[in-house]
Design an enzyme around this catalytic site. Structure first.
Site, PDB file in Angstrom:
ATOM      1  N   ASP A  83      10.090   5.173 -10.063  1.00  0.00           N
ATOM      2  CA  ASP A  83       9.588   5.813 -11.284  1.00  0.00           C
ATOM      3  C   ASP A  83      10.339   7.084 -11.632  1.00  0.00           C
ATOM      4  O   ASP A  83      10.411   7.473 -12.805  1.00  0.00           O
ATOM      5  CB  ASP A  83       8.093   6.109 -11.144  1.00  0.00           C
ATOM      6  CG  ASP A  83       7.232   4.876 -11.395  1.00  0.00           C
ATOM      7  OD1 ASP A  83       7.804   3.809 -11.702  1.00  0.00           O
ATOM      8  OD2 ASP A  83       5.997   4.971 -11.275  1.00  0.00           O
ATOM      9  N   LYS A 137      -0.527  -4.142  -3.420  1.00  0.00           N
ATOM     10  CA  LYS A 137      -1.830  -3.592  -3.017  1.00  0.00           C
ATOM     11  C   LYS A 137      -1.943  -2.191  -3.614  1.00  0.00           C
ATOM     12  O   LYS A 137      -1.407  -1.223  -3.080  1.00  0.00           O
ATOM     13  CB  LYS A 137      -1.981  -3.532  -1.502  1.00  0.00           C
ATOM     14  CG  LYS A 137      -3.330  -2.957  -1.061  1.00  0.00           C
ATOM     15  CD  LYS A 137      -3.449  -2.930   0.459  1.00  0.00           C
ATOM     16  CE  LYS A 137      -4.773  -2.339   0.895  1.00  0.00           C
ATOM     17  NZ  LYS A 137      -4.866  -0.882   0.690  1.00  0.00           N
ATOM     18  N   SER A 168       0.815  -1.211   0.000  1.00  0.00           N
ATOM     19  CA  SER A 168       0.000   0.000   0.000  1.00  0.00           C
ATOM     20  C   SER A 168       0.855   1.272   0.000  1.00  0.00           C
ATOM     21  O   SER A 168       1.586   1.529  -0.948  1.00  0.00           O
ATOM     22  CB  SER A 168      -0.957  -0.047   1.201  1.00  0.00           C
ATOM     23  OG  SER A 168      -1.944   0.936   1.107  1.00  0.00           O
TER      24      SER A 168
END
Length: 549
Positions: A300, A314, A289
């Protein structure tokens, strides 16, 4: 009268649904099923042979309904609100220990640092006999709940310590216990700082910023952010913590769900605390999460190197809605997408198998995305894959048995009794002679086990019997089983290093609690060692981030 109340409640629910539902929604189906539910319960309440507890039966129905959706959509009745608040804030009124019932005893298995329990002198391994004069011998007793209470009130514990025949009384004054998001931070060496982030409650960002700033003041030039075993938490904390390492206005995460006006893109609101310091982020299969948002943002933006194992996967967002009678519903409302555009949700709850089970999104359906700076290829649908994978060997059967039987726990209590002091956590180790003392102590203990090889032999034997081949291979199977049969004495030597390491961890915990435990792990933790090795090779670090490794 009860039946009438049920009908009134059902009508009220229906009116509420009509009042807040768009005309195009499936209002008739909702009304029909609510009416069926209400009349069904009315019939049960009136005619069932035994008394029906409405709270229990309705709760069972609600839980079953939500279980059919996903594990994160949860109903909290008024009685459970305290547990909900503890989960979201990390705070509760109590004394700060964790107990476990084992072999007829209630044992203290953790004392949290800075809490009333630690200040009162409670220790890991203490056996709790009474709470406020009441014996607590039954396994179903909720000891942790009995020790919670209003701040400033006292609880009297009768405890027996290892090696002592007589019990002693310890009075602890309850206070607000705050479970810290960062249980440890410090310098591993002269240049490398380490921050252990274990949760994302409302103070997580402040704790990480404070740790980072203090470590910079101590000369930190590289940092390891440990997100292993972090189940996640508040989304805004993930945004703020990511902002420590990425520049202002950088996109952090986008949420998209059924209610279009709730869709939102979160960006970094402040200048980065440090957008250039070499960064390693540790993840494992229990990083989930909010922890995955932070890890995903770092990956990223090619901001740091991820080390460890693939994260949990998740990619769902929950919000909490207030219900009547002081109850709450935590409901999944959206999926989140990290800066590359990918959603890392691993399990597809919307498409279930015929038996109701769910499966992971297959590799064939995963989509490739590109990182923002270097254009490295990353994938959605299966958690966050580390840049530097570190394999964790399976735990040996003998260590699993020793751990489950509690023998590492028990011997650590004995060691603490026999040795008033030990070296600091990062310097402590057991000598070969001390390990042999542990082996000797195990001599009369029952900890038999079945190895994976032995289990597979049993399966092979069962298959041979079923398919009528057993008589043909019987002698060969017996010979092989004898050859591969485990020996406890042999396994205690063969797996000595991993057994000794976990035993050392248990012992250090008795003296220095969580901080000592973490410092003891620095020299043997494979992910930390991989990070230190990477930091020592700046060229390799940069090549990974550029995608040219």
């Amino acid at each position: 009268m009860k039946s009438l109340k049920v009908g009134i409640v059902a009508v009220g629910m229906a009116v509420g649904l009509f009042a807040f539902t768009d005309p195009g929604e499936r209002t008739f189906e909702i009304m029909k099923n609510l009416d069926i539910f209400a009349t069904l319960f009315k019939e049960l309440n009136t005619y069932y042979v035994d008394d029906v507890n409405p709270n229990k039966v309705i709760r069972t129905g609600i839980d079953a309904m939500l279980k059919n959706l996903d594990p994160y959509t949860v109903y909290y009745p008024e009685d459970d609100i305290e547990d909900y608040m503890t989960m979201t804030t990390g705070k509760y009124n109590g004394i700060g220990i964790l107990t476990q019932h084992r072999q007829g005893k209630f044992l203290v298995v953790m004392v949290y640092e800075g809490t009333p329990a630690e200040k009162s002198g409670l220790r890991i391994g203490d056996e709790i006999l009474k709470i406020d004069g009441v014996e607590i011998s039954k396994a179903g007793t909720n000891v942790d709940k009995l020790m919670k209470g209003q701040t400033g009130t006292a609880v009297k514990l009768s405890v027996r310590r290892y090696g002592q025949q007589q019990s002693e009384e310890i009075t602890v004054t309850r206070d607000v216990v705050k479970m810290t998001n960062v249980p440890y931070y410090g310098m591993i060496n002269d240049e490398t700082g380490y921050i252990d982030l274990k949760d994302f409650t409302g103070t997580a960002s402040r704790e990480v910023r404070q740790a980072f700033t203090e470590l910079k003041g101590k000369g930190m030039k590289k940092v390891i952010l440990d997100l292993r075993d972090n189940p996640g938490g508040l989304l805004n904390m993930a945004v703020d913590i990511s902002n420590i390492f990425v520049n202002k206005d950088s996109e952090i995460v986008t949420t998209k769900g059924k209610v279009a006006e709730w869709n939102k893109t979160y960006t970094a609101l402040y200048p980065a605390v440090d957008a250039n310091i070499p960064l390693a982020v540790l993840t494992n299969s229990r990083s989930a999460s909010a922890a995955e948002i932070v890890a995903g943002v770092i990956q990223d933006y090619d901001r740091g190197v991820l080390i460890g194992q693939r994260s949990f996967g998740k990619g769902l967002v929950q919000i909490t809605r207030d219900l009547s009678y002081n109850s709450k519903l935590k409901i999944t409302t959206a999926k989140y997408y990290i800066p590359s555009g990918r959603c890392i949700q691993a399990i597809d709850y919307s498409h279930r198998n015929p038996d109701g089970s769910v499966g992971k999104i297959p590799d064939s359906l995963q989509t490739a995305f590109k990182t923002k700076t270097s254009g490295r290829t990353v994938y959605d649908g299966g958690g966050i894959a580390p840049d530097l994978p570190v394999e964790r060997p399976a735990q040996s059967a003998i260590l699993t048995s020793l751990y489950r039987k509690g023998y590492l726990f028990d011997y650590a209590n004995k060691y603490r009794f026999d040795h008033p002091n030990i070296k600091p956590g990062r310097d402590f180790s057991l000598s070969d002679a001390e390990y042999q003392e542990f082996v000797k102590w195990l001599g009369d203990k029952d900890y038999d086990y079945t190895t994976d090889v032995e289990r597979k032999f049993e399966e092979l034997e069962a298959s041979a019997r079923k398919e009528k081949y057993y008589d043909v291979v019987q002698e060969q199977l017996k010979a092989l089983k004898t050859k591969f049969a485990h020996s406890k004495d042999s396994d205690l030597m063969k797996f000595r290093d991993e057994i000794r390491y976990l035993l050392e961890q248990e012992i250090v915990l008795r003296y220095y609690l969580q901080k000592g435990l973490r410092e003891h792990s620095f020299t043997k933790d494979p992910e930390i060692q991989e990070a230190l090795k990477l930091f020592a090779n700046q060229g390799r670090y940069e090549a990974i981030l550029k995608g040219t490794k």
